[in-house]
Design a protein around this motif. Sequence first.
Motif, PDB file in Angstrom:
ATOM      1  N   ALA A 457       0.859  -1.121  -0.095  1.00  0.00           N
ATOM      2  CA  ALA A 457      -0.102  -0.030   0.053  1.00  0.00           C
ATOM      3  C   ALA A 457       0.900   1.413  -0.074  1.00  0.00           C
ATOM      4  CB  ALA A 457      -0.830  -0.010   1.212  1.00  0.00           C
ATOM      5  N   ASP A 458       1.836   1.201   0.786  1.00  0.00           N
ATOM      6  CA  ASP A 458       2.762   2.565   0.981  1.00  0.00           C
ATOM      7  C   ASP A 458       4.327   2.085   1.346  1.00  0.00           C
ATOM      8  OD1 ASP A 458       4.012   4.955   1.415  1.00  0.00           O
ATOM      9  OD2 ASP A 458       3.005   5.247   3.471  1.00  0.00           O
ATOM     10  N   ARG A 459       5.092   2.217   0.031  1.00  0.00           N
ATOM     11  CA  ARG A 459       6.419   1.707   0.519  1.00  0.00           C
ATOM     12  C   ARG A 459       7.187   2.734   1.414  1.00  0.00           C
ATOM     13  NH1 ARG A 459       7.647   4.686  -4.293  1.00  0.00           N
ATOM     14  NH2 ARG A 459      10.039   4.922  -4.744  1.00  0.00           N
ATOM     15  N   ASN A 460       6.592   3.718   1.485  1.00  0.00           N
ATOM     16  CA  ASN A 460       7.170   4.909   2.452  1.00  0.00           C
ATOM     17  C   ASN A 460       7.170   4.355   3.963  1.00  0.00           C
ATOM     18  OD1 ASN A 460       8.183   6.409   0.472  1.00  0.00           O
ATOM     19  ND2 ASN A 460       6.023   7.426   0.229  1.00  0.00           N
ATOM     20  N   GLN A 461       6.384   3.479   4.214  1.00  0.00           N
ATOM     21  CA  GLN A 461       6.598   3.235   5.736  1.00  0.00           C
ATOM     22  C   GLN A 461       7.961   2.231   5.867  1.00  0.00           C
ATOM     23  OE1 GLN A 461       3.575   0.149   6.862  1.00  0.00           O
ATOM     24  NE2 GLN A 461       2.936   0.054   4.696  1.00  0.00           N
ATOM     25  N   PHE A 462       8.281   1.733   4.870  1.00  0.00           N
ATOM     26  CA  PHE A 462       9.554   0.822   5.131  1.00  0.00           C
ATOM     27  C   PHE A 462      10.735   1.947   5.147  1.00  0.00           C
ATOM     28  CE2 PHE A 462       6.778  -1.586   3.250  1.00  0.00           C
ATOM     29  CZ  PHE A 462       7.001  -3.176   3.739  1.00  0.00           C
ATOM     30  N   LYS A 463      11.464   1.704   6.379  1.00  0.00           N
ATOM     31  CA  LYS A 463      12.677   2.409   6.948  1.00  0.00           C
ATOM     32  C   LYS A 463      13.589   1.310   7.265  1.00  0.00           C
ATOM     33  CE  LYS A 463      10.757   6.642   6.948  1.00  0.00           C
ATOM     34  NZ  LYS A 463       9.702   6.445   6.054  1.00  0.00           N
ATOM     35  N   THR A 464      14.994   1.711   6.703  1.00  0.00           N
ATOM     36  CA  THR A 464      15.955   0.716   7.021  1.00  0.00           C
ATOM     37  C   THR A 464      17.378   1.359   7.806  1.00  0.00           C
ATOM     38  OG1 THR A 464      16.881   1.237   5.134  1.00  0.00           O
ATOM     39  CG2 THR A 464      15.385  -0.618   5.258  1.00  0.00           C
ATOM     40  N   GLU A 465      18.201   0.381   8.098  1.00  0.00           N
ATOM     41  CA  GLU A 465      19.267   0.956   8.703  1.00  0.00           C
ATOM     42  C   GLU A 465      20.335  -0.120   8.555  1.00  0.00           C
ATOM     43  OE1 GLU A 465      18.734   1.498  12.995  1.00  0.00           O
ATOM     44  OE2 GLU A 465      18.980  -0.776  13.579  1.00  0.00           O
ATOM     45  N   ASP A 466      21.741  -0.035   9.092  1.00  0.00           N
ATOM     46  CA  ASP A 466      22.890  -0.729   8.596  1.00  0.00           C
ATOM     47  C   ASP A 466      22.995  -1.079   7.327  1.00  0.00           C
ATOM     48  OD1 ASP A 466      24.900  -2.581   9.111  1.00  0.00           O
ATOM     49  OD2 ASP A 466      23.284  -4.125   9.375  1.00  0.00           O
ATOM     50  N   ALA A 467      23.052   0.004   6.359  1.00  0.00           N
ATOM     51  CA  ALA A 467      23.054  -0.113   5.035  1.00  0.00           C
ATOM     52  C   ALA A 467      22.004  -0.938   4.302  1.00  0.00           C
ATOM     53  CB  ALA A 467      24.469  -0.626   4.562  1.00  0.00           C
ATOM     54  N   GLU A 468      21.005  -0.618   4.884  1.00  0.00           N
ATOM     55  CA  GLU A 468      19.732  -1.297   4.477  1.00  0.00           C
ATOM     56  C   GLU A 468      19.399  -2.844   4.732  1.00  0.00           C
ATOM     57  OE1 GLU A 468      18.870   1.482   0.392  1.00  0.00           O
ATOM     58  OE2 GLU A 468      20.146  -0.176   0.239  1.00  0.00           O
ATOM     59  N   ARG A 469      20.285  -3.284   5.645  1.00  0.00           N
ATOM     60  CA  ARG A 469      20.155  -4.758   5.789  1.00  0.00           C
ATOM     61  C   ARG A 469      19.021  -4.800   6.982  1.00  0.00           C
ATOM     62  NH1 ARG A 469      26.562  -5.439   5.649  1.00  0.00           N
ATOM     63  NH2 ARG A 469      26.432  -3.494   6.902  1.00  0.00           N
ATOM     64  N   GLN A 470      18.813  -3.993   7.623  1.00  0.00           N
ATOM     65  CA  GLN A 470      17.765  -4.140   8.892  1.00  0.00           C
ATOM     66  C   GLN A 470      16.341  -3.231   8.618  1.00  0.00           C
ATOM     67  OE1 GLN A 470      18.320  -6.355  11.457  1.00  0.00           O
ATOM     68  NE2 GLN A 470      19.756  -7.025  10.437  1.00  0.00           N
ATOM     69  N   VAL A 495      14.919  -6.832   3.479  1.00  0.00           N
ATOM     70  CA  VAL A 495      13.817  -6.111   2.678  1.00  0.00           C
ATOM     71  C   VAL A 495      13.978  -4.531   2.700  1.00  0.00           C
ATOM     72  CG1 VAL A 495      11.333  -5.359   2.769  1.00  0.00           C
ATOM     73  CG2 VAL A 495      12.267  -7.770   3.429  1.00  0.00           C
ATOM     74  N   ARG A 496      13.730  -3.906   1.304  1.00  0.00           N
ATOM     75  CA  ARG A 496      13.829  -2.336   1.558  1.00  0.00           C
ATOM     76  C   ARG A 496      13.044  -1.988   0.444  1.00  0.00           C
ATOM     77  NH1 ARG A 496      16.620  -1.328  -3.226  1.00  0.00           N
ATOM     78  NH2 ARG A 496      17.154   0.862  -2.692  1.00  0.00           N
ATOM     79  N   PRO A 497      12.577  -0.677   0.696  1.00  0.00           N
ATOM     80  CA  PRO A 497      11.826  -0.072  -0.545  1.00  0.00           C
ATOM     81  C   PRO A 497      12.674   0.549  -1.778  1.00  0.00           C
ATOM     82  CG  PRO A 497      12.226   1.714   1.428  1.00  0.00           C
ATOM     83  CD  PRO A 497      12.740   0.512   1.646  1.00  0.00           C
ATOM     84  N   SER A 498      12.318   0.352  -2.887  1.00  0.00           N
ATOM     85  CA  SER A 498      13.041   0.712  -3.995  1.00  0.00           C
ATOM     86  C   SER A 498      13.019   2.233  -4.174  1.00  0.00           C
ATOM     87  CB  SER A 498      12.265   0.087  -5.303  1.00  0.00           C
ATOM     88  OG  SER A 498      12.566   0.859  -6.524  1.00  0.00           O
ATOM     89  N   GLY A 499      14.142   2.698  -4.537  1.00  0.00           N
ATOM     90  CA  GLY A 499      14.300   4.250  -4.907  1.00  0.00           C
ATOM     91  C   GLY A 499      13.777   4.514  -6.374  1.00  0.00           C
ATOM     92  N   ARG A 505      11.619  -4.303  -2.362  1.00  0.00           N
ATOM     93  CA  ARG A 505      12.175  -5.253  -2.715  1.00  0.00           C
ATOM     94  C   ARG A 505      12.680  -6.379  -1.674  1.00  0.00           C
ATOM     95  NH1 ARG A 505      13.124  -3.924  -8.137  1.00  0.00           N
ATOM     96  NH2 ARG A 505      13.845  -1.689  -8.349  1.00  0.00           N
ATOM     97  N   VAL A 506      12.456  -7.711  -2.004  1.00  0.00           N
ATOM     98  CA  VAL A 506      12.975  -8.686  -1.027  1.00  0.00           C
ATOM     99  C   VAL A 506      14.081  -9.560  -1.632  1.00  0.00           C
ATOM    100  CG1 VAL A 506      12.456 -10.894   0.026  1.00  0.00           C
ATOM    101  CG2 VAL A 506      10.517  -9.033  -0.066  1.00  0.00           C
ATOM    102  N   TYR A 507      15.259  -9.681  -1.024  1.00  0.00           N
ATOM    103  CA  TYR A 507      16.352 -10.513  -1.525  1.00  0.00           C
ATOM    104  C   TYR A 507      16.713 -11.496  -0.528  1.00  0.00           C
ATOM    105  CZ  TYR A 507      20.912 -11.482  -2.828  1.00  0.00           C
ATOM    106  OH  TYR A 507      22.258 -12.459  -3.252  1.00  0.00           O
TER     107      TYR A 507
END
Length: 543
Positions: A457-470, A495-499, A505-507
């Motif tokens: 629904a909203d990819r902006n709710q996804f926030k990451t840290e540790d070079a996007e690994r968490q 998991v991180r939101p695409s830019g 995206r799930v890897y």
Amino acid sequence: MALPVESIRALADLHPKPAQVRFQYGTAGFRTIASVLDSVLFRVGVLAALRSKKLDGKTIGVMVTASHNPEEDNGVKLVDPRGEMLDTSWEIHATALSNAQTTDNFISELERVVQTLNIDLSKPAHVVYARDTRPSGASLVASLEDGIKAVGAEGRNAGVTTTPILHYLVRAINTKGTKESYGEDSEEGYFLKLTNAYKKLVSTRETPEPLIIDCANGVGAPIAARLAEYLGGTLPLVLENASITTPGALNNACGADYVKTSQKLPPSLAGRLQPGQRGCSLDGDADRLMYFYLDERGQFHMLDGDKIAALVAAFIVELDSQMKVGVVQTAYANGASTKYLSERLPVRCVQTGVKHLHHAAEHYNIGVYFEANGHGTVLFSPPTQDLLQTYQPSTPAQSTALEHLRNLNQLINQTVGDALSDMLLVEVVLAHKAYSGTEWDSLYVDLPNRLVKVVVADRNQFKTEDAERQLVSPVGLQQKINELVRRYDGGRSFVRPSGTEDVVRVYAEASIKAQADELAFRVAGLVYDECGGNPATRPKEFM
Ligand SMILES: CC(=O)N[C@H]1[C@@H](OP(=O)(O)O)O[C@H](CO)[C@@H](O)[C@@H]1O
Ligand SMILES: [Mg+2]
């Protein structure tokens, strides 16, 4: 001096912003369906001129391309004076200007930008621009030219060329006549710089077997054809997927992104690539490179950005063990590559997006950076470049190594990842090591992996840290991912939101392919269900 409001208004009225569209200057600049981009191009022309004025009249670059996207898309990005990506602090201004709804809104937004950034409008402005082969390119360039003209800036049309050549031109123009001169500011200057260095680096080696290049039916085709002329037989090239005028052919079932995401040979190369022969794919604007070969059983093997980084970094370290050589990767780097490299030299992981890799690589004497998808380059720091000029070798071996490093410094397009420059670099290393694809491939064995897109629904709710690994948001989701990962041998997932796309995206990686797929689909299912995915449209492969 004030903004030439009347001239801006008259031309801006010819390029109205479509209603209901919201633009965003992201990792790859503006990129979307070409039919809505007219106003964006006009406004980018104005903004590029302002950026030039802000930087004392230095030349700013503008590239019109949507890289590996489908043919009906297009995009535009700005290039800073040293040939790097636009300073990130200007991205919000680009976004704000592109979203002003009316001409009046646009002009007040411009006035705000001029004031906030304290731009001296009496300074000159220079912009150099180019486009890829997309059918929408010519008219978008005309809109860009209106923007450049509206503020009285001087424009230079570099025609239809690759993204890395445009970056090269920007740096060459801005360093012309200085001691940092990057080369002649023309396509010919680019070809001569690269091919002269290549010829010196392979002068004592035998001419290799022909290399097949999949040009993605894009701008890489005419440019690789010219490169072949300058190489004059020192590297035989066979160009495939070079139909730049066939409608719909661009990036269609070919090109570097197709190879990386499907992990397959482009169907058009079946029967063309012989077992044991080297092949490579460019993307639509020739800044990404993927290598591959077929083994004697006809099995496809992909040599991606991680394999290129491993090959090149190991070669440079062997040339000079004193030099502080480091590698920069992202979380998408194959775990086996990270292990191989970390055992030999410093490795850093940074956020996705070339600008992050580029900046991190600047901290080494020689910084090698590649995204797994094949975008990357090697940077020689300014002190290293000086040292290469002044160093006095004391043995013949040192003297040869020094000569090689000097030539590599010329061969490599250090402004940005460049598929053709990187291809020559790979060919140099393969020639020196007398490696075939098989030997290169066996530096390490890739861990099976899978990349999946999830529409939420909203990819902006996804926030990451540790070079996007968490993931830190949505709260609690990372723990659930960790629990899944724990059940898989050699498991890793993030998991991180695409830019660049409206997806998450799930890897996932695991020691067996079926397990990597399963882990990816389990995590994708988890993300989908937790983040408002509609049960009725849940992809059937999600677990
Ligand atoms: C997994 C992946 O390949 N992501 C790509 C893609 O970014 P996303 O933010 O993942 O959409 O496009 C970027 C720009 O081209 C490139 O830098 C990056 O590597
Ligand atoms: Mg590209």
